[in-house]
Scaffold this motif. Structure first.
Motif, mmCIF file in Angstrom:
data_model
loop_
_atom_site.group_PDB
_atom_site.id
_atom_site.type_symbol
_atom_site.label_atom_id
_atom_site.label_comp_id
_atom_site.label_asym_id
_atom_site.label_seq_id
_atom_site.Cartn_x
_atom_site.Cartn_y
_atom_site.Cartn_z
ATOM 1 N N UNK A 66 0.840 -1.159 0.167
ATOM 2 C CA UNK A 66 0.031 0.013 -0.150
ATOM 3 C C UNK A 66 0.838 1.290 -0.201
ATOM 4 N N UNK A 67 0.531 2.239 -0.730
ATOM 5 C CA UNK A 67 1.249 3.411 -0.870
ATOM 6 C C UNK A 67 0.815 4.273 0.476
ATOM 7 N N UNK A 68 1.564 4.739 1.033
ATOM 8 C CA UNK A 68 1.427 5.389 2.208
ATOM 9 C C UNK A 68 1.735 6.914 2.345
ATOM 10 N N UNK A 69 1.167 7.607 3.422
ATOM 11 C CA UNK A 69 0.876 9.060 3.384
ATOM 12 C C UNK A 69 2.328 9.577 3.549
ATOM 13 N N UNK A 70 2.917 8.566 4.381
ATOM 14 C CA UNK A 70 4.528 8.961 4.697
ATOM 15 C C UNK A 70 5.029 9.186 3.282
ATOM 16 N N UNK A 71 5.037 8.236 2.540
ATOM 17 C CA UNK A 71 5.798 8.365 1.229
ATOM 18 C C UNK A 71 5.191 9.640 0.224
ATOM 19 N N UNK A 72 3.922 9.830 0.459
ATOM 20 C CA UNK A 72 3.435 10.734 -0.251
ATOM 21 C C UNK A 72 4.027 12.165 0.114
ATOM 22 N N UNK A 73 3.825 12.367 1.453
ATOM 23 C CA UNK A 73 4.381 13.640 2.009
ATOM 24 C C UNK A 73 6.104 13.769 1.529
ATOM 25 N N UNK A 74 6.602 12.534 1.635
ATOM 26 C CA UNK A 74 8.266 12.624 1.391
ATOM 27 C C UNK A 74 8.415 12.850 0.100
ATOM 28 N N UNK A 75 7.802 12.412 -0.966
ATOM 29 C CA UNK A 75 7.906 12.610 -2.401
ATOM 30 C C UNK A 75 7.685 13.920 -2.820
ATOM 31 N N UNK A 76 6.197 14.385 -2.288
ATOM 32 C CA UNK A 76 6.197 15.800 -2.691
ATOM 33 C C UNK A 76 6.872 16.847 -2.392
ATOM 34 N N UNK A 77 7.494 16.970 -1.231
ATOM 35 C CA UNK A 77 8.384 17.971 -0.642
ATOM 36 C C UNK A 77 9.776 17.936 -1.437
ATOM 37 N N UNK A 78 10.128 16.376 -1.591
ATOM 38 C CA UNK A 78 11.337 15.983 -2.287
ATOM 39 C C UNK A 78 11.197 16.747 -3.743
ATOM 40 N N UNK A 79 10.089 16.707 -4.345
ATOM 41 C CA UNK A 79 9.904 17.091 -5.817
ATOM 42 C C UNK A 79 10.211 18.252 -5.741
ATOM 43 N N UNK A 80 9.595 19.198 -5.188
ATOM 44 C CA UNK A 80 9.789 20.589 -5.251
ATOM 45 C C UNK A 80 11.103 21.222 -4.503
ATOM 46 N N UNK A 81 11.493 20.451 -3.771
ATOM 47 C CA UNK A 81 12.692 20.995 -3.001
ATOM 48 C C UNK A 81 13.787 20.829 -4.130
ATOM 49 N N UNK A 82 13.607 19.749 -5.147
ATOM 50 C CA UNK A 82 14.604 19.797 -5.933
ATOM 51 C C UNK A 82 14.482 20.802 -7.138
#
Ligand code: SER
Length: 592
Positions: free
Chosen positions: A1-17
């Motif tokens: 299952x895709x978790x909320x933790x993963x989504x938070x992380x990916x989202x911030x990572x994408x925009x940080x990059x």
């Protein structure tokens, strides 16, 4: 299952990059913004920066913001509404605008390296244009360049595609991104604007370029901003192909606990499932409100009242599915555990969350017990198995006993409630209140518990004033807000501090004795005969309502009133002053 933790992380990572600085979530309690009770969107804490003030972290920001929205509380329990949610946001403070914003959103959603959602199931809406702002062809053409076909780009009016928090302030047209759930179209005009469930909004990119002024005009802002908001729970549900937001990781522990406590299974039966969702939602929101870094506790006003309502609703639904209300505190524990790494304030405020939640459940349980006692007293005298509408209404009106609970109790005991009769009484009550409440116009604007209790306090105050100062005291005016009462009365001189103390103490004594507030309908003549005080007589119709508060007060009035005085708290007179010749004015509050 895709978790909320993963989504938070990916989202911030994408925009940080992509050059954004990550900022922390602000409190759920907005600072310096009296226009909203809670932070309802990621933009609230950023308003000064959207208006032009430089942000210390630069012009490109991203965050995960805790939000509370209770406007749709009745919808909670369906597949997508929640009163608490986390909003993922990226922000341009006078930096990038439409093209860059849309391109990044598309990349993040569809690129396999990021969320990898099926591009064919994405639809978007753009602003159709009106006299205030042009049609957003620019956004539409960027979407087309990304690969969204024309038939999945919908042009919609301000009602759908314009974002503003409240009525004034920074705002602008937006473009919204929807997930096509795969349900069939509801008709030839099916679009993201209808609520048939085909399209689920997952992201909203607002192009904030105006400041709406109180006169309704739109003034261009000094800078063009982007404010995007993506609902974390909805996107995690979408990524996992879940039918509802309640199936994602964040609710698993809570639903399991609810199943254990109720000995019922989630998803088996519609009504039970809905109750379980409501309980899971409301206890989560309550945990976040109580455990917030600024925080709020249950009370009868504003934020505290919203919290009280959430907890009490959770209690009602818990009872419905056989959960002992006090056990709901286990859900608060679940949520603190689950979220403590992302929101450490929950752990820091652990004891406060548990104590305040428990106290509120106990208080409400007491109200329900009093109502139940009355219910059984009443039915023991009934000639048939039908509870008359008037009886159900009295339980509601004077004991604060919700009609749903009267129905539940009736069914459990082999009785039936005359619901039509109840509705009629209710409508009559509304009509009488309307007619005889003229003098409260603009003052008693809503029936929230806060104003209701202040209204009851006003009756106690008038009775106390008459006991201390004599019958010369007559009501000349009354105005109630959620914060205080204001009472004008005839009296020929200032009231001395000692007299005020005595009045205050008498009212407090009436509160502490937990007097019952009783309401009866009768003719004006009967009311006078019983010694009811009542002003504005010329405005009354033939039948009037008389409210009696224990042995302390009897007054003609349209209501509404508290069911008993014990919950009203501490009565404090704040001010006594002259209002006009021969008329004095008192301002007082109830402190919890
Ligand atoms: N302010 C917009 C919203 O709340 C986007 O963040 O939907």
């Amino acid at each position: 299952m895709y978790t909320s933790k993963e989504l938070r992380k990916k989202y911030l990572q994408f925009f940080e990059q992509n050059g954004h600085a990550v900022i922390a979530s602000a409190s759920l309690i907005p600072e310096n913004d009296p226009s909203v009770l809670f932070t309802t969107a990621g933009m609230h804490p950023l308003i000064p920066y959207l208006m032009g003030q430089p942000h210390p972290k630069g012009t490109k920001l991203c965050d995960v913001q805790k939000c509370v929205r209770t406007g749709d509380i009745e919808e909670v329990g369906d597949s997508s509404h929640l009163t608490f949610f986390e909003m993922l946001g990226n922000w341009s403070l006078g930096d990038y605008f439409k093209e860059q914003s849309i391109t990044w959103s598309w990349q993040f959603l569809t690129d396999k390296q990021w969320l990898g959602l099926d591009p064919n199931r994405i639809a978007v809406s753009v602003f159709q244009g009106d006299e205030d702002c042009q049609r957003d062809e620019e956004s539409a053409s960027v979407w087309q360049k990304c690969g969204v076909p024309k038939e999945r780009i919908f042009y919609l009016p301000k009602k759908n595609n314009w974002w503003i928090a409240g009525t004034t302030g920074p705002c602008g047209p937006d473009t919204e991104i929807f997930w096509d759930t795969g349900k069939p179209c509801c008709g030839p005009d099916c679009s993201p604007a209808c609520d048939c469930g085909k399209y689920l909004e997952i992201w909203n990119n607002v192009f904030m370029q105006f400041n709406k002024l109180p006169d309704g005009s739109y003034q261009p802002l000094s800078q063009k901003n982007v404010d995007t908001g993506m609902g974390l729970e909805r996107v995690v549900a979408t990524l996992n192909g879940c039918q509802s937001v309640y199936e994602i990781d964040l609710f698993q522990d809570a639903i399991k606990t609810i199943e254990d406590l109720s000995q019922k299974q989630y998803g088996q039966e519609e009504k039970t499932t809905k109750a379980m969702r409501i309980i899971a939602d409301h206890t989560r929101t309550a945990t976040f409100m109580l455990g917030d870094e600024i925080g709020v506790v249950p009370s009868n006003v504003d934020k505290g009242y919203v919290l009280r309502r959430l907890i009490r609703r959770a209690v009602r639904f818990a009872r419905q599915i056989g959960i002992e209300p006090i056990k709901l505190v286990e859900l608060c524990q679940n949520y603190i555990q689950l979220y403590k790494d992302v929101y450490p304030e929950l752990q820091q405020n652990h004891d406060k969350v548990i104590d305040e939640f428990t106290k509120e459940v106990e208080r409400f349980t007491k109200t329900l017990e009093l109502g139940e006692k009355e219910f059984f007293k009443v039915i023991s005298h009934l000639p048939t198995k039908k509870v008359p509408g008037g009886t159900a209404f009295k339980l509601y009106d004077t004991f604060g006993f919700p009609i749903e609970i009267t129905q539940e109790l009736a069914t459990e005991n082999g009785y039936e409630v005359d619901l039509e009769g109840f509705k009629q009484k209710f409508a009559q009550h509304q009509a009488v209140s309307h007619a005889s409440n003229e003098h409260f116009k603009g003052g008693l604007a809503d029936n929230s518990q806060a104003t209701t209790e202040l209204h009851t306090a006003t009756h106690l105050l008038q009775a106390a004033l008459r006991k201390v100062l004599g019958d010369e005291v007559k009501q000349k005016g009354s105005n109630i807000t959620t914060e205080r009462l204001r009472f004008d009365f005839s009296f020929h001189r200032p009231v001395t501090p000692d007299e005020l103390k005595e009045v205050q103490a008498l009212v407090q004594d009436a509160i502490d004795r937990d007097l019952t507030v009783d309401c009866q309908t009768m003719t004006v003549a009967e009311a006078k005969e019983q010694g009811a005080i009542g002003l504005f007589e010329s405005k009354y119709g033939e039948q009037v309502k008389v409210y009696t508060i224990g042995d302390f007060s009897k007054e003609i009035c349209g209501g509404p009133h508290a069911e008993h005085t014990g919950t009203m708290g501490k009565f404090i007179i704040q001010k006594e002053q002259s209002s006009s010749a021969g008329v004095r004015r008192i301002k007082a509050v109830l402190q919890k």
